[in-house]
Write a protein that holds these residues in place. Sequence first.
Motif, PDB file in Angstrom:
ATOM      1  N   HIS A 226       0.474   6.966  20.038  1.00  0.00           N
ATOM      2  CA  HIS A 226       0.442   5.714  19.698  1.00  0.00           C
ATOM      3  C   HIS A 226      -0.106   4.707  20.638  1.00  0.00           C
ATOM      4  CE1 HIS A 226       3.937   6.878  17.257  1.00  0.00           C
ATOM      5  NE2 HIS A 226       3.718   5.602  16.670  1.00  0.00           N
ATOM      6  N   TYR A 247      -0.522  13.314  12.059  1.00  0.00           N
ATOM      7  CA  TYR A 247      -0.871  12.102  12.566  1.00  0.00           C
ATOM      8  C   TYR A 247      -2.040  11.468  11.579  1.00  0.00           C
ATOM      9  CZ  TYR A 247       2.374  12.238  16.394  1.00  0.00           C
ATOM     10  OH  TYR A 247       3.469  12.431  17.109  1.00  0.00           O
ATOM     11  N   ASP A 253      -5.221   1.664  12.957  1.00  0.00           N
ATOM     12  CA  ASP A 253      -3.749   1.934  12.273  1.00  0.00           C
ATOM     13  C   ASP A 253      -3.460   3.426  12.654  1.00  0.00           C
ATOM     14  OD1 ASP A 253      -1.177   1.484  12.366  1.00  0.00           O
ATOM     15  OD2 ASP A 253      -1.240   0.758  10.199  1.00  0.00           O
ATOM     16  N   LYS A 255      -0.319   6.438  11.447  1.00  0.00           N
ATOM     17  CA  LYS A 255       1.162   6.398  10.904  1.00  0.00           C
ATOM     18  C   LYS A 255       1.174   7.915  10.995  1.00  0.00           C
ATOM     19  CE  LYS A 255       0.665   2.814   7.675  1.00  0.00           C
ATOM     20  NZ  LYS A 255       1.328   1.834   8.420  1.00  0.00           N
ATOM     21  N   ARG A 256       2.804   8.389  11.454  1.00  0.00           N
ATOM     22  CA  ARG A 256       3.053   9.794  11.657  1.00  0.00           C
ATOM     23  C   ARG A 256       3.888  10.423  10.253  1.00  0.00           C
ATOM     24  NH1 ARG A 256       7.195  11.793  16.157  1.00  0.00           N
ATOM     25  NH2 ARG A 256       8.611  11.289  14.495  1.00  0.00           N
ATOM     26  N   ARG A 257       3.418  11.378   9.765  1.00  0.00           N
ATOM     27  CA  ARG A 257       4.019  11.666   8.622  1.00  0.00           C
ATOM     28  C   ARG A 257       4.810  13.060   9.031  1.00  0.00           C
ATOM     29  NH1 ARG A 257       2.603  15.110   4.288  1.00  0.00           N
ATOM     30  NH2 ARG A 257       0.458  15.430   5.238  1.00  0.00           N
ATOM     31  N   HIS A 273       0.943   9.422   3.764  1.00  0.00           N
ATOM     32  CA  HIS A 273       2.155   8.383   4.184  1.00  0.00           C
ATOM     33  C   HIS A 273       2.232   7.377   2.922  1.00  0.00           C
ATOM     34  CE1 HIS A 273       5.079   6.140   6.126  1.00  0.00           C
ATOM     35  NE2 HIS A 273       5.020   7.147   7.190  1.00  0.00           N
ATOM     36  N   TRP A 276       0.538   3.496   3.477  1.00  0.00           N
ATOM     37  CA  TRP A 276      -0.408   3.011   3.292  1.00  0.00           C
ATOM     38  C   TRP A 276      -0.968   2.537   1.873  1.00  0.00           C
ATOM     39  CZ3 TRP A 276      -3.392   3.220   7.774  1.00  0.00           C
ATOM     40  CH2 TRP A 276      -3.241   4.032   8.524  1.00  0.00           C
TER      41      TRP A 276
END
Length: 371
Positions: A226, A247, A253, A255-257, A273, A276
């Motif tokens: 992050h 990740y 940007d 996003k963690r899935r 994810h 998006w």
Amino acid sequence: MITGPHTRFEGGALYRSGKLAVLDLHGSFHAMGRQYGSLLANELQELYGLAIENYFLKEKGLSPLLMDQTAEALYAFYPKRFRDILTGMAETSGLSPGQQLRLNALELYGVLTGCSGIFAWGDFTGGGPLVAGRNYDWFDSYADFAQKLTVAVWHPDSGIPSATITFAGVVYMTTGMNAEGLFMELNNGLPSGGGLTYTNRVPAIVSLMGFLMDYKGMEPVDAAFHSTRPEFTFIINVADASKAFAYEWAPFDMKRRDGDSDGLLVATNHFVHPAWGLALQPDTGFESPLRRENLLSLGHSHRGKMDVSTMMALLDIPMDQGGATWPEEGKIRTVYQVVAVPAERSLMVKVPGYQDWTGVDLKPFFNLVKK
């Protein structure tokens, strides 16, 4: 089975698992570089001749100036500790500093292709430990280069002992595990993130090597993701003994899935994810949707039975037979494969067409048991 040590130098040692080199390196980063360079001098010189001189310069006609610019651009923002490794290597490998940098950038002289990752735990392993599988896919020439695949186990004076699995002479992380049981593998994410590239950022592949050496568990490494922006788009799959995350890491940007199911995570080369709001056409992205769907199907059909043997068998299934592995002949190949059990600090590694599955027990190297 690990054999050796076959050679020792200044506190480091060279072992073998089948044909696979396993380096045990200790001390300062400069000292570990000197050990690496000396212990693998023959392999480093041979790979330089095969890949840099014969393939990229002669066969592909790559400009020496462009090659040096690419190598320098990768190296420019290396943290000092990793610069020290490459400096030490060049002192003992028989390669000049410039040649060492060229070899370090081996994977940057072409376009990224596709990789696959599958992680199973909980109900999918029948209560057994989490097991991770990864296919490392690249263009056909890299299949020859993978004959110099190396497991390097780093024991820095300050930092967590960590193992990286990649081509000889390459100092960054695309596949690795640390002594705390944190496992990472890198996939190309360009089919979703596009070609946006920043030239003023530390290369993500270098940052990831630092993550392994600096962080003990999922919470601190999550904070690192992050806090860090890559120079272009990747998908990084991270696991410990009990869970895994993907990740989806773009320059703009992240996003963690979580798992696709409770206990199963699959990632190929496109973002999944839902936040998006992205779609990928089935015939794009190096067959990324097909490989993902095949692995999900295989995972569900083996629910409760996913262990090391099953994972190796699944990774051996070619794409046209319902798996995710590229054929041994063709422009794109599965260059090497890894199955990892973070709780046991163990690896199985395969180089298709060269080295069948061979084990690397990292516990002795991480000083968790006596050698």
